[in-house]
Design an enzyme around this catalytic site. Structure first.
Site, short mmCIF file in Angstrom:
data_model
loop_
_atom_site.label_atom_id
_atom_site.label_comp_id
_atom_site.label_asym_id
_atom_site.label_seq_id
_atom_site.Cartn_x
_atom_site.Cartn_y
_atom_site.Cartn_z
CB CYS A 32 -1.98 1.18 11.51
SG CYS A 32 -0.24 0.84 11.79
CB CYS A 35 -2.43 0.18 15.53
SG CYS A 35 -1.85 1.88 15.29
CG HIS A 144 8.06 -0.01 10.99
ND1 HIS A 144 7.35 1.06 10.48
CD2 HIS A 144 8.52 -0.68 9.90
CE1 HIS A 144 7.36 1.02 9.16
NE2 HIS A 144 8.07 -0.02 8.77
ZN ZN Z 1 -0.14 2.09 13.77
#
Ligand code: ZN
Ligand code: ZN
Length: 315
Positions: A32, A35, A144
């Protein structure tokens, strides 16, 4: 190649032609990028913002859309801002599950970016928003949202301001009416109110606003930011509980969320508020916007607002 704004000769509205964004990734299968240690978050963070790698609007020489339209110009570079806001380093979290203290930090970041973008001078309108869930095109699950800075006040905001210019603070009047009625109110702490609108265009649509007029996110004082975090956390948690356990429900409750706030050039009718619009009418069932609705501009909501409010109040 950056995107371009093209003026539609039929409607007089600007359209962002963003062909360069076709190459952006779809639901990455590797690590990701949001992250800690990922492409967009190399260092540990709590909340974080960064410019979108595939911006729909890009910083550059300011454009004057009104002057362009008046002079017959129909194409402009898509100038402005496109930013990503990370709500938390926890990949599987959602804004509604973060807790009021963390949501409050997100509110602070929204306010700081709003102030920073308006200070630039080339941004006329700051739109803070989130598209959550695969159903509405979110390509990364990590919690997000986004911010766009437009070089003009976009039509959806113009419509509401025009209405308020003729009728006063229409939002304050709506809040008073909803509190008097009471059936559609989901949250009320005396300062912030969340409700299913009397004439909601969206199934399970919700509005959140302060009773007293505040123009922009960066105008909120500490108490106002606390109240927004509490109201938003309350409503999003209700969304997450709404169809939980139903085998047909999406694993992540999808919604569209956007703030309307004062443009760079304020007026005394500007009253900060938040719109929430889930795209589904029942568990796993998308509510398609039909030709009659697009063609007429008149929405048809299959879920009666009082019924939506009743179930949201009960979960
Ligand atoms: Zn993530
Ligand atoms: Zn609005």
């Amino acid at each position: 190649m950056p995107g371009e704004l093209r003026l539609d000769p039929l409607t007089g509205e600007w359209v962002n032609i963003a062909g360069h964004r076709q190459n952006r990734p779809n639901l990455p299968t590797g690590g990701c990028p949001f992250c800690v240690g990922g492409l967009e978050a190399p260092e540990p963070y709590d909340t974080r913002w960064f410019p979108n790698r595939w911006p729909a609007l890009e910083p550059g020489e300011p454009v004057d859309v009104a002057a362009a339209a008046a002079s017959g110009t129909t194409t402009l570079p898509a100038r402005g801002a496109a930013e990503v806001i990370l709500y938390s380093p926890v990949h599987d979290a959602s804004l509604g599950e973060l807790g009021v203290a963390q949501i409050r930090k997100v509110v602070d970041l929204w306010a700081a970016r709003t102030a920073a973008l308006y200070a630039r001078g080339d941004v006329e309108y700051v739109l803070v928003f989130e598209s959550r869930g695969e159903e509405v095109g979110a390509t990364i699950h990590h919690p997000h949202g986004q911010i766009y800075g437009y070089p003009f006040v976009p039509p959806a905001a113009v419509v509401e301001r025009e209405h308020a210019r003729h009728h006063g603070d229409t939002l304050a009047a709506e809040i008073r009416a909803e509190l008097d009625d009471g059936r559609r109110v989901l949250f009320d702490d005396g300062q912030w109110v969340a409700w299913v609108p009397f004439a909601s265009a969206y199934p399970y649509g919700v509005r959140i606003a302060p009773r007293s007029r505040v123009a922009r996110l960066d105008d909120l004082d500490a108490g106002g930011r606390d109240g927004l975090a509490s109201a938003l956390g309350d409503v999003l948690a209700r969304y997450d509980r709404l169809w939980r356990g139903d085998p047909a429900a999406s694993p992540i409750f999808p919604y569209l969320m956007w703030f309307h706030q004062a443009p760079r050039v304020r007026e005394d009718v500007d009253h900060l508020h938040l719109h929430l619009a889930p795209p589904q009418r029942s568990p796993g069932v998308l509510r398609f916007v039909a030709a009659g609705e697009v063609g007429s501009g008149t929405f048809s909501n299959p879920v009666v607002p009082e019924a939506a409010a009743e179930v949201l109040r009960s979960v």
